[in-house]
Design an enzyme around this catalytic site. Sequence first.
Site, PDB file in Angstrom:
ATOM      1  CG  ASP A 246       1.260  -5.503  -5.104  1.00  0.00           C
ATOM      2  OD1 ASP A 246       1.313  -4.261  -5.162  1.00  0.00           O
ATOM      3  OD2 ASP A 246       1.344  -6.237  -6.118  1.00  0.00           O
TER       4      ASP A 246
ATOM      5  CE1 TYR B  29      12.539  -2.232  -3.966  1.00  0.00           C
ATOM      6  CE2 TYR B  29      10.683  -0.804  -4.458  1.00  0.00           C
ATOM      7  CZ  TYR B  29      11.182  -2.062  -4.192  1.00  0.00           C
ATOM      8  OH  TYR B  29      10.331  -3.146  -4.175  1.00  0.00           O
TER       9      TYR B  29
ATOM     10  CG  ASP C  31       9.264 -12.638   9.201  1.00  0.00           C
ATOM     11  OD1 ASP C  31       9.141 -11.618   9.902  1.00  0.00           O
ATOM     12  OD2 ASP C  31      10.080 -13.545   9.475  1.00  0.00           O
TER      13      ASP C  31
ATOM     14  CE  LYS D 187      13.532 -11.136   8.879  1.00  0.00           C
ATOM     15  NZ  LYS D 187      12.675 -12.166   9.553  1.00  0.00           N
TER      16      LYS D 187
ATOM     17  CG  ASP E 182       6.839  -2.443  -4.157  1.00  0.00           C
ATOM     18  OD1 ASP E 182       5.677  -2.233  -4.553  1.00  0.00           O
ATOM     19  OD2 ASP E 182       7.738  -2.884  -4.903  1.00  0.00           O
TER      20      ASP E 182
END
Length: 349
Positions: free
Chosen positions: A246, A135, A218, A185, A242
């Site tokens: 959630d 971001y 993942d 990752k 982020d």
Amino acid sequence: MRTHKLAVIPGDGIGVDVTDAALAVLHAVAGRFGFGVATQGFPWSCAYYLETGAMMPPDGIDTLRSFDAILLGAVGWPETVPDSVSLHGLLLPIRKSFNQYANIRPHRPLPGVDAPLKTSAFDILCIRENTEGEYSGAGGRVHQGTADEVAIETSIFTRTGVERILRFAFDQARARRGHVTSVTKSNAQRHSMVFWDEVTRLVAADYPDVRVSQIHIDAMAARMVMAPDSLDVVVASNLFGDILTDLGAAIQGGLGFAASANICPDRSAPSMFEPVHGSAPDIAGRNVANPIAAIWSAAMMLDHLGEAAAAGAVMEAVNATTARGIGTSQGRNTTDEITAAILAALEAQ
Ligand code: IPM
Ligand code: MN
């Protein structure tokens, strides 16, 4: 008497409803614990944008700088202002300008909450990098509107940025159960995430008392559902954090419970405290938003301001309230009912 100077930005939608609730709790607890809160409200929001052409005045950041902390409700009203404009005009500049590089998000189910997993035995602290990574805002578009159009969104991982967020996470783990899980990752992202892993190993060497695990994003999504009790402190880049927070909100019972703190660790600028849920235009102003995420965020603010006893009292009152079945599932109680129950629980302590 010590007085904390707070900038209050209710923002849009249910941000307004839940900020009122958080302020009521703050004022109640201030009286009891012998400190004052001097609040100044700012109407910066999408409505403000429609009136003035900007989400905040040009000197908005300078104005906020003189406060001890910022309490924010939510930003976004996509029907009138695109999210890419509203967020880049208010929330994101505050996080970046004040170097609030550590976004702290606790995920644990409160007693009595209607949560989707079979287990409620987990207590995760997610530390999300908050100023760079995916971001960063770097990038651009060329040949717009043509078949040759190209859009580039550049992830930026600096040694300073990666090292400081990892150190922050290891410090948090020391004060908790001594385990850091670093989200990566590096099997696919061979520049940024291989670098992230290298810095993780370097920082880990300075914390021999902290156990470190590395897991791909993942696999982490599955882990948070299948074995959330295997996690203590989780540290992740901006985008990964982020998304995972959630998911963390979902396993703790919903976004109505997800609190967050945007921390400037060296305290050179104010930190900002906000619920994770956003403005939820569909339920705005209807007295149905759960104020618990905002009240929990306010408790995190009290802790940051050195009012640990008051923060503890607020969380105790929140726990007592949900344990009685109030505010535990969507639509069960109004915003006002939940707030009143928390205020009464504070009173009863
Ligand atoms: C959050 C939100 C923001 C973010 C958006 C609204 C820009 O989703 O705080 O998690 O991605 O940081
Ligand atoms: Mn988010």
